[in-house]
Design an enzyme around this catalytic site. Structure first.
Site, PDB file in Angstrom:
ATOM      1  N   ASP A  87     -39.993  49.830 -23.480  1.00 17.00           N
ATOM      2  CA  ASP A  87     -38.637  50.390 -23.474  1.00 17.00           C
ATOM      3  C   ASP A  87     -38.691  51.740 -22.750  1.00 17.00           C
ATOM      4  O   ASP A  87     -39.186  51.814 -21.623  1.00 17.00           O
ATOM      5  CB  ASP A  87     -38.118  50.483 -24.914  1.00 17.00           C
ATOM      6  CG  ASP A  87     -36.700  50.998 -25.029  1.00 17.00           C
ATOM      7  OD1 ASP A  87     -35.763  50.229 -24.771  1.00 17.00           O
ATOM      8  OD2 ASP A  87     -36.528  52.182 -25.380  1.00 17.00           O
ATOM      9  N   HIS A 116     -35.949  41.886 -26.830  1.00 19.35           N
ATOM     10  CA  HIS A 116     -36.394  43.172 -26.288  1.00 19.35           C
ATOM     11  C   HIS A 116     -37.693  43.683 -26.897  1.00 19.35           C
ATOM     12  O   HIS A 116     -38.444  44.399 -26.247  1.00 19.35           O
ATOM     13  CB  HIS A 116     -35.291  44.206 -26.521  1.00 19.35           C
ATOM     14  CG  HIS A 116     -35.576  45.548 -25.922  1.00 19.35           C
ATOM     15  ND1 HIS A 116     -35.619  45.770 -24.571  1.00 19.35           N
ATOM     16  CD2 HIS A 116     -35.849  46.755 -26.513  1.00 19.35           C
ATOM     17  CE1 HIS A 116     -35.878  47.054 -24.328  1.00 19.35           C
ATOM     18  NE2 HIS A 116     -36.034  47.660 -25.497  1.00 19.35           N
TER      19      HIS A 116
END
Length: 338
Positions: free
Chosen positions: A116, A314
């Protein structure tokens, strides 16, 4: 060598067996880290809204493969320093923190792994300091060189009548007002909203847009937690943010234009060292940044391999720890000796 420290009393989840908590001094303050194993240094950098704990499955696996595995709390998170000025969370400062950690651990070089925001931090660490960070593994967020117009201008044009989450996070206090009354519930909804097994039926990316007059959490799914997130895991993350508050974490978003200006000398620069990319099939980052992935032959000329995990969202290293561990350790083992 920094002295071991006792894990925070508020921690509700165990440290991986054999791992140690440490606090190290860096030029910008202190960094809390968790360390396991011996061998070449592998530095792991988390994203938003996480902590060192997002690497709990990787620490023992990388250590068992013969490496010194270290997962940090990025400044603003956990037990690391939390400066008050927004500009203290610029990318240049975070790269300097990473260099400081390597040196504080008595090392000269490291392989860096990021997820991320940590993927951006890892890429820029390897780009700005290739003498220290000799290889980079990037998870979830693809590498894209500095370019184009100011980021806030780009993000302001995304979403039509709705507001893109990065724009929503810009004004100090705005997102905090949404998060602070129920940190645990907010984190649970955010994690679920972009996890492959619990995201909304509307599909990838719907969570990232704020309706007029609304809040980001208005798009959080209702239902069970993601399979990878236990009650104890959620307790740990919530306990960290309830203790520190979310402002330090959000300040990373508030530096995107400052980073764009600070990194002008690296405009369009490729990341030439050995690299690895791992993404989730259901992660909206891949759709938004599909052109960045297509450009890898030019922007990541040292790319060893790229992997998209079917059905994954994610949180790749938490959703698919065994698969990510296999890919990471295989890549590490194939790197040139240093």
């Amino acid at each position: 060598m920094p002295d071991p420290v006792t894990p925070p009393a508020a921690a509700t989840t165990p440290t991986p067996p054999g791992a140690e908590h440490r606090l190290v001094d860096v030029p910008g303050g202190r960094i809390h880290l968790v360390e396991q194993g011996t061998g070449p240094l592998v530095l792991m950098v988390h994203g938003f809204p996480e902590s060192w704990y997002s690497w709990r499955h990787q620490l023992p696996a990388i250590a068992a493969a013969g490496y010194r595995a270290v997962a940090i709390d990025v400044r603003g998170y956990g037990r690391s320093s939390k400066p008050s000025a927004v500009e203290d969370y610029r990318m240049l400062s975070l790269v300097a923190d990473n260099v400081g950690v390597v040196h504080a651990l008595g090392e000269e070089t490291a392989t860096i792994v990021g997820h991320d925001w940590g993927s951006n931090i890892a890429a820029d660490s390897a780009l700005l300091r290739p003498d220290v960070f000799t290889a980079a593994a990037l998870l979830s967020v693809p590498f894209a060189p500095r370019g184009g117009p100011r980021p806030t201008e780009v993000f302001a044009g995304i979403g039509g009548d709705e507001e893109f989450y990065v724009s929503y996070f810009q004004a100090p206090g705005r997102a905090e007002a949404e998060m602070e009354p129920d940190i645990r519930g907010w984190l649970a909804g955010f994690y679920a909203g972009i996890s492959g097994d619990t995201m909304s039926p509307e599909g990838e990316g719907s969570l990232y847009f704020v309706p007029p007059g609304g809040r980001l959490r208005d798009r959080f799914p209702t239902g069970p937690r993601p399979a990878w997130l236990s009650e104890a895991d959620l307790d740990h993350y919530a306990g960290e943010f309830e203790r520190t508050g979310p402002t330090g974490a959000l300040n990373r978003y508030r530096n995107i234009d400052r980073d764009w200006a600070n990194l002008a000398a690296w405009h369009g620069a490729p990341l030439t060292g050995p690299s690895l990319f791992i993404g989730g099939e259901r992660d909206a980052s891949l759709a938004w940044m599909s052109d960045a992935v297509k450009a890898y032959p030019t922007t990541l000329p040292g790319l060893v391999s790229s992997h998209i995990l079917d059905g994954c969202g994610h949180w790749v290293q938490q959703e698919r720890p065994d698969e990510v561990n296999r890919l990471l350790t295989g890549w590490l083992d194939a790197l040139p000796a240093r």
